[in-house]
Scaffold this motif. Sequence first.
Motif, mmCIF file in Angstrom:
data_model
loop_
_atom_site.group_PDB
_atom_site.id
_atom_site.type_symbol
_atom_site.label_atom_id
_atom_site.label_comp_id
_atom_site.label_asym_id
_atom_site.label_seq_id
_atom_site.Cartn_x
_atom_site.Cartn_y
_atom_site.Cartn_z
ATOM 1 N N GLY A 154 44.374 42.059 62.166
ATOM 2 C CA GLY A 154 43.135 41.338 61.940
ATOM 3 C C GLY A 154 42.827 40.496 63.171
ATOM 4 O O GLY A 154 43.493 40.595 64.212
ATOM 5 N N GLU A 182 39.871 45.997 59.837
ATOM 6 C CA GLU A 182 39.089 46.787 58.891
ATOM 7 C C GLU A 182 38.184 45.930 58.010
ATOM 8 O O GLU A 182 37.224 46.442 57.420
ATOM 9 C CB GLU A 182 40.011 47.652 58.018
ATOM 10 C CG GLU A 182 40.840 46.892 56.996
ATOM 11 C CD GLU A 182 42.149 46.361 57.556
ATOM 12 O OE1 GLU A 182 42.994 45.930 56.767
ATOM 13 O OE2 GLU A 182 42.326 46.386 58.786
ATOM 14 N N ARG A 183 38.467 44.644 57.905
ATOM 15 C CA ARG A 183 37.593 43.783 57.099
ATOM 16 C C ARG A 183 36.346 43.336 57.850
ATOM 17 O O ARG A 183 35.387 42.887 57.242
ATOM 18 C CB ARG A 183 38.364 42.547 56.626
ATOM 19 C CG ARG A 183 39.474 42.868 55.651
ATOM 20 C CD ARG A 183 40.080 41.614 55.071
ATOM 21 N NE ARG A 183 41.112 41.915 54.092
ATOM 22 C CZ ARG A 183 41.773 40.995 53.390
ATOM 23 N NH1 ARG A 183 41.504 39.713 53.573
ATOM 24 N NH2 ARG A 183 42.693 41.352 52.529
ATOM 25 N N GLN A 184 36.404 43.416 59.179
ATOM 26 C CA GLN A 184 35.254 43.001 59.976
ATOM 27 C C GLN A 184 34.529 44.156 60.653
ATOM 28 O O GLN A 184 33.360 44.024 60.998
ATOM 29 C CB GLN A 184 35.698 42.009 61.067
ATOM 30 C CG GLN A 184 36.108 40.649 60.575
ATOM 31 C CD GLN A 184 37.569 40.597 60.151
ATOM 32 O OE1 GLN A 184 38.360 41.437 60.543
ATOM 33 N NE2 GLN A 184 37.923 39.612 59.337
ATOM 34 N N GLY A 248 47.514 37.924 56.935
ATOM 35 C CA GLY A 248 46.566 37.304 56.029
ATOM 36 C C GLY A 248 47.002 35.909 55.617
ATOM 37 O O GLY A 248 48.071 35.418 55.995
ATOM 38 N N ASP A 345 27.553 44.042 53.552
ATOM 39 C CA ASP A 345 28.232 45.275 53.148
ATOM 40 C C ASP A 345 27.948 46.352 54.179
ATOM 41 O O ASP A 345 26.956 47.081 54.092
ATOM 42 C CB ASP A 345 27.742 45.693 51.759
ATOM 43 C CG ASP A 345 28.382 47.003 51.292
ATOM 44 O OD1 ASP A 345 29.382 47.429 51.920
ATOM 45 O OD2 ASP A 345 27.886 47.591 50.315
ATOM 46 N N SER A 347 29.922 48.874 54.822
ATOM 47 C CA SER A 347 30.567 50.145 54.492
ATOM 48 C C SER A 347 29.567 51.186 54.015
ATOM 49 O O SER A 347 29.791 52.391 54.139
ATOM 50 C CB SER A 347 31.645 49.931 53.429
ATOM 51 O OG SER A 347 31.089 49.365 52.257
#
Length: 825
Positions: A154, A182-184, A248, A345, A347
């Motif tokens: 991250g 992957e979260r950003q 995290g 969102d 994705s």
Amino acid sequence: MKKQKLVLVGNGMAGVRTIEELLRLAPDLYDITVFGAEPHGNYNRILLSPVLAGEMSLPEIMLNDLDWYRDKGITLHAGSKVVKIDRVRRKVMAEDGTEADYDRLLLATGSTPFIPPIPGNDLPGVLGYRDIADTEAMIEAAGKYRHAVVIGAGLLGLEAANGLMLRGMDVTVVHIGEWIMERQLDQAAADMLQASLEAKGMKFLLARQTEALLPARNEDGDMTSRVGAVRFKDGMEIPADLVVVAAGIRPNFALAESAGLYCGSGRVRGIHVSDTLQTVTDPRIYAVGECVAHRGIAYGLVAPLFEQGKVCANHLANFGIGRYEGSVTSTKLKVTGIDVFSAGDFSGGADTEEIVLHDRQGGVYKRIVLRNDRIVGSVLYGDTADGAWYFQLMRDGQDIHEIRDHLMFGQNNLGDVGHKGENRAASMPDSAEVCGCNGVCKGTIVKTIKEKGLFTLDEVKKHTKAASSCGSCTGLVEQILASTVGGAYQSVSAADKPVCGCTEHSHKVVREAIFAHHLTTKEAVFETLNWRTLNGCDKCRPAINYYLISSWPHEAQDDPQSRFINERAHANIQKDGTYSVVPRMWGGLTTPSELRAIADAAEKYKVPTVKVTGGQRIDLLGIRKEDLPAIWADFNAAGMVSGHAYGKSIRTVKTCVGAEHCRFGTQLAMDMGVKLERMLFDMYAPHKVKLAVSGCPRNCAEAGIKDVGVIGVDSGYELYVGGNGGIKTEVAQFLCKVGSDEEVMEYAAAFLQLYREEGWYLERTVHWLERVGLEYVKRKVVEDADSREALHARLLFALKDARDPWQTSREAGAVKQFIPLTVEA
């Protein structure tokens, strides 16, 4: 009235921001006590990565030093961890025995690093990455050991890896996911980022599960107590003298839970709070920050935490009107020097569509996700300038149908940009968010600047917190400051930094001293300002020379030895040591006799290359230095003068054929261009200056990317300023509309003289405009007729009796022919 007692547990960014807001609203309502587990004041946790990388020091990231608490009358117990809350007696107790009573209690205990239950995670050399102590331990390890492994790709993991790499360690990033961040980021942007980091030397092992952290072995093969390797579930092992776990964070709610406050269960844990940030269990106890769960969401970004702080302070101040209803988040970050942005969102799904720009070679990726003509998510890599705009469109739910074709190319490409260039800051509404980290809008920044009389970026950071966290909005904040205060704006990059190593004085101080003390020689400057060396250096001498001759024209003497080699030789030196000579062609026009003189010179001096330039002139390249005086003399004899292609001066006035010949032309572009170039001949400036005149809005002369651009329209001319066609093309900004040739010359001269008087040496007009703001320039040049006329007159006075530098540089005794270069000529 007796003050109430407020206790804050947690001395981090969210809690102290709440206190700052409270002091602004109700400075005398509480006696405030703060407990902090760390032995420091409040610091910017976001900037720990630059400290690790060696780019900043700990004092530089302090938000509130110990003096701040004392000045505000706040009792600070630094290095004192609270371990118990007695809600019946309304008292908190610290590990060291310190106690404090409260009428209101604010919990801001933040979060803790998540350390996966991997065998060996308690070995020395295995660290989380959360605070100053972690950072100092990593810096110490980097000085002793070679191999580092970072678990987690991250943002925090990548920043840790980059910092350790910059400190000389061999770094491998291990990640359980298939791509980094992957979260950003989506996979395409993540792959570009990974490739860039790998090019810098960072290594990656993706889709890997860590099985155990193994102790090191000594020379005899015996295990030691320190970590030495990482083993994966597939049996692979890699050396690891240092393991940083960045997998995290988890809300730190243990203290609250031990006091009986409801902290949830299952997936969302944290101190549960209402929309007033009061805990759902005890209305006397409030909570903000990463320790909080609000409407089933725990936030880890700083912007929502500061939003919570504002609402919480409102209720602690007994105003009772604020409600925190959750946050729409965006992430704009600089990952090891690379800009990335994401929001919403991104994705996508079956009911969405995407607009994608993917330029891998250019290092730019943009993906905008739409649903029913509204932005629902976006990812930007490399070029994030329009991230705030996309976020505003998404948050407002605006229908983008009308601008869909322009959406990917950014806010500045809406409409006919070439004819309405504008300062982005000036065009933003007051409600637009500028600093996402701290939730600061443009209106707040402008109001604070005016009310408190702020003139520097550091002052704006201090009073508004804008640009004080990740720093990605710094440029926009500077634009707002510049457009608000104009020439009084003190840019850190230009106004505050020393001119060079010979002095501690800035360009601003030097220039003001030259004018205030009527200094006319560099020796007088050195003596008056206590220069460290009476000779100066190659950085300060050219700057001082320019400031002298621009401040006191016809009085201060130009010093050729304080100019760069190109200006001393009146020609551009080339990579092979030969020179390039460019005679002037007024407005891009020439005659058969001038062309014949150029051809004769090219043959006489065996010039290997003759080229037409982008400025509508002819360049003779490959001339030997010893031939320069002779070729200058030949051109002067033919009536031709220097094109100043080598100087920080007026270069060219590019023109189209205009109404003289073109059936579309509305104004006489060539005539106007010649007038401007003759008026400005021999004008030196902080940097090179280029103009262009187009006879109609078709703009064939490319006036939209010049320092001064003139575009003919049916009723006169439109003037644009601050364009730049260099490494980074900048579109000129609309200055005004005028009706006559005389007005064009007056307004253009006034603009250029203002730039000459206020620009720092080697500062282009575009950067000067960014610093002082277009609105300031408009006030001085367009709105104030007396100011405009005075600027115009000062420029004409400075350029009175202009002489060709080729002629005046020749040996004493030569005939110094005066070349009449006035407009009337």
